[in-house]
Write a protein that holds these residues in place. Structure first.
Motif, PDB file in Angstrom:
ATOM      1  N   PRO A   6      -5.750  -0.424   0.665  1.00 45.17           N
ATOM      2  CA  PRO A   6      -5.792   0.482  -0.539  1.00 45.17           C
ATOM      3  C   PRO A   6      -7.151   0.648  -1.196  1.00 45.17           C
ATOM      4  CG  PRO A   6      -4.055  -1.181  -0.490  1.00 45.17           C
ATOM      5  CD  PRO A   6      -4.925  -1.438   0.418  1.00 45.17           C
ATOM      6  N   ARG A   7      -7.230   2.060  -1.357  1.00 42.05           N
ATOM      7  CA  ARG A   7      -8.712   2.639  -1.707  1.00 42.05           C
ATOM      8  C   ARG A   7      -8.717   2.607  -3.479  1.00 42.05           C
ATOM      9  NH1 ARG A   7      -9.474   7.382   2.603  1.00 42.05           N
ATOM     10  NH2 ARG A   7      -9.316   6.105   4.467  1.00 42.05           N
ATOM     11  N   ARG A   8      -7.422   2.812  -3.962  1.00 46.82           N
ATOM     12  CA  ARG A   8      -7.509   2.975  -5.387  1.00 46.82           C
ATOM     13  C   ARG A   8      -8.218   4.206  -5.714  1.00 46.82           C
ATOM     14  NH1 ARG A   8      -4.105  -0.649  -7.715  1.00 46.82           N
ATOM     15  NH2 ARG A   8      -3.397  -2.660  -6.609  1.00 46.82           N
ATOM     16  N   GLY A   9      -8.200   5.163  -5.212  1.00 44.34           N
ATOM     17  CA  GLY A   9      -9.063   6.288  -5.206  1.00 44.34           C
ATOM     18  C   GLY A   9      -8.641   7.642  -4.468  1.00 44.34           C
ATOM     19  N   VAL A  10      -9.372   8.685  -4.493  1.00 47.03           N
ATOM     20  CA  VAL A  10      -8.806   9.888  -3.832  1.00 47.03           C
ATOM     21  C   VAL A  10     -10.046  10.165  -2.729  1.00 47.03           C
ATOM     22  CG1 VAL A  10      -8.833  12.482  -4.249  1.00 47.03           C
ATOM     23  CG2 VAL A  10      -7.923  10.748  -6.076  1.00 47.03           C
ATOM     24  N   THR A  11      -9.249  10.576  -1.658  1.00 50.66           N
ATOM     25  CA  THR A  11     -10.073  10.954  -0.623  1.00 50.66           C
ATOM     26  C   THR A  11      -9.678  12.352  -0.197  1.00 50.66           C
ATOM     27  OG1 THR A  11     -10.312   8.796   0.680  1.00 50.66           O
ATOM     28  CG2 THR A  11     -10.628  10.955   2.017  1.00 50.66           C
ATOM     29  N   HIS A  14       0.734  -1.087   0.077  1.00 51.61           N
ATOM     30  CA  HIS A  14       0.079   0.132   0.168  1.00 51.61           C
ATOM     31  C   HIS A  14       0.929   1.381   0.044  1.00 51.61           C
ATOM     32  CE1 HIS A  14      -3.947   2.100   2.025  1.00 51.61           C
ATOM     33  NE2 HIS A  14      -3.392   2.708   0.954  1.00 51.61           N
ATOM     34  N   HIS A  15       0.781   2.095  -0.939  1.00 50.04           N
ATOM     35  CA  HIS A  15       1.185   3.516  -0.980  1.00 50.04           C
ATOM     36  C   HIS A  15       0.258   4.609  -0.731  1.00 50.04           C
ATOM     37  CE1 HIS A  15       4.552   6.194  -2.668  1.00 50.04           C
ATOM     38  NE2 HIS A  15       3.408   6.797  -2.925  1.00 50.04           N
ATOM     39  N   VAL A  16       0.636   5.433   0.406  1.00 54.92           N
ATOM     40  CA  VAL A  16      -0.427   6.467   0.604  1.00 54.92           C
ATOM     41  C   VAL A  16       0.403   7.700   0.350  1.00 54.92           C
ATOM     42  CG1 VAL A  16      -1.764   7.576   2.270  1.00 54.92           C
ATOM     43  CG2 VAL A  16      -1.558   5.074   2.430  1.00 54.92           C
ATOM     44  N   VAL A  17      -0.180   8.773  -0.633  1.00 57.16           N
ATOM     45  CA  VAL A  17       0.403   9.955  -0.822  1.00 57.16           C
ATOM     46  C   VAL A  17      -0.534  11.149  -0.458  1.00 57.16           C
ATOM     47  CG1 VAL A  17      -0.337   9.841  -3.288  1.00 57.16           C
ATOM     48  CG2 VAL A  17       1.648  11.103  -2.769  1.00 57.16           C
ATOM     49  N   LEU A  18      -0.013  12.186   0.112  1.00 55.64           N
ATOM     50  CA  LEU A  18      -0.787  13.096   0.437  1.00 55.64           C
ATOM     51  C   LEU A  18      -0.357  14.320  -0.660  1.00 55.64           C
ATOM     52  CD1 LEU A  18      -2.395  14.961   2.463  1.00 55.64           C
ATOM     53  CD2 LEU A  18       0.075  15.762   3.446  1.00 55.64           C
ATOM     54  N   SER A  19      -1.710  14.942  -1.062  1.00 62.41           N
ATOM     55  CA  SER A  19      -1.680  15.733  -2.165  1.00 62.41           C
ATOM     56  C   SER A  19      -2.732  16.796  -1.909  1.00 62.41           C
ATOM     57  CB  SER A  19      -2.078  14.847  -3.536  1.00 62.41           C
ATOM     58  OG  SER A  19      -1.977  15.602  -4.614  1.00 62.41           O
TER      59      SER A  19
END
Length: 250
Positions: free
Chosen positions: A177-182, A90-95
């Motif tokens: 992993p959500r494979r989407g944007v929150t 799982h890769h989580v990125v802050l945007s």
């Protein structure tokens, strides 16, 4: 779980590491100061060995368009390649909220490129987009000051406390992993120039703040909803009054 937080010594990363550690996870802060350089690759494989999740909250040291694009694309490719070698799931990125709506901003274009790399990589992913932080009000004002006057576009603004951002990032890191944007934002929507004016007043800064529709933000001229959520978003708990209360009480 072992969770590596890239940019883990910064404003958000420090808080994310603390939250994850409090929840019983093996939280590792990765940054140049800890021997991990995602631009050169130094220390990356060692840091990611045995990791289940990587959280990327790092930021470019330079906001010049070419520099920031180089930073986010190089760093992200380095991480994704190392994650595949290490078996990270799982890769989580802050945007940033509004990245895909402000193509005139070199910084936000770089964040779009970063998001695209994460989506197309071979690791499960989640993108958390946040609105601007309360903590950066002074820096925003400094960057918008021309001849001693702060020029801010009078558009919708929904700032959030870094503590709320860190909480949502930590929650994403411990989930699937959500494979989407929150998208996450503060609990109150205000006008950008009014927020900056109030924030400077709270800090004892007497600079004049002028509403200027043509004033750029990260290089982009904004419209009303350029940098606020347009759909559903998770809202933080901390209001601006809550954020300033401890300093006001001293």
């Amino acid at each position: 779980m072992k969770i590596v937080v890239v940019g883990g010594t910064g404003l958000i990363g420090n808080q994310v590491v603390a939250l994850l550690a409090q929840a019983g996870h093996d939280a590792v802060a990765a940054a140049p100061s800890t021997g991990v350089d995602t631009l050169t690759g130094e220390g990356v494989d060692a840091a990611l060995a045995g990791a289940d999740v990587v959280v990327d909250v790092s930021n470019s040291p330079s906001f010049a368009p070419d520099d920031v694009l180089r930073f986010f694309t190089t760093s992200t490719r380095t991480l994704l390649d190392a994650e595949e070698r290490a078996g990270v799931r799982h890769h989580v990125v802050l945007s940033i909220v509004g990245t895909d709506r402000n193509p005139d901003s070199g910084y936000l274009r770089a964040k779009v490129a970063q998001e695209e790399l994460v989506r197309s990589g071979g690791v499960g992913w989640t993108v958390v987009r946040a609105t601007q932080f309360f903590e950066f009000a002074r820096q925003i004002a400094d960057g918008a000051t021309v001849d001693g006057v702060v020029r801010i576009p009078p558009v919708a603004f929904q700032p959030i406390a870094s503590a709320d951002v860190a909480r949502y990032v930590a929650e994403a890191a411990t989930g699937d992993p959500r494979r989407g944007v929150t998208e996450v934002a503060g609990p109150e929507r205000v006008r950008f120039d009014e927020f900056v004016r109030a924030a400077l007043a709270d800090a004892g800064d007497d600079r004049e703040v002028v509403a200027d529709p043509a004033a750029p933000y990260f290089g982009a001229v904004l419209v009303e909803d350029s940098i606020v959520p347009q759909g559903d978003a998770l809202l933080g708990a901390v209001t601006h009054a809550d954020f300033t209360a401890p300093r006001t009480a001293v």
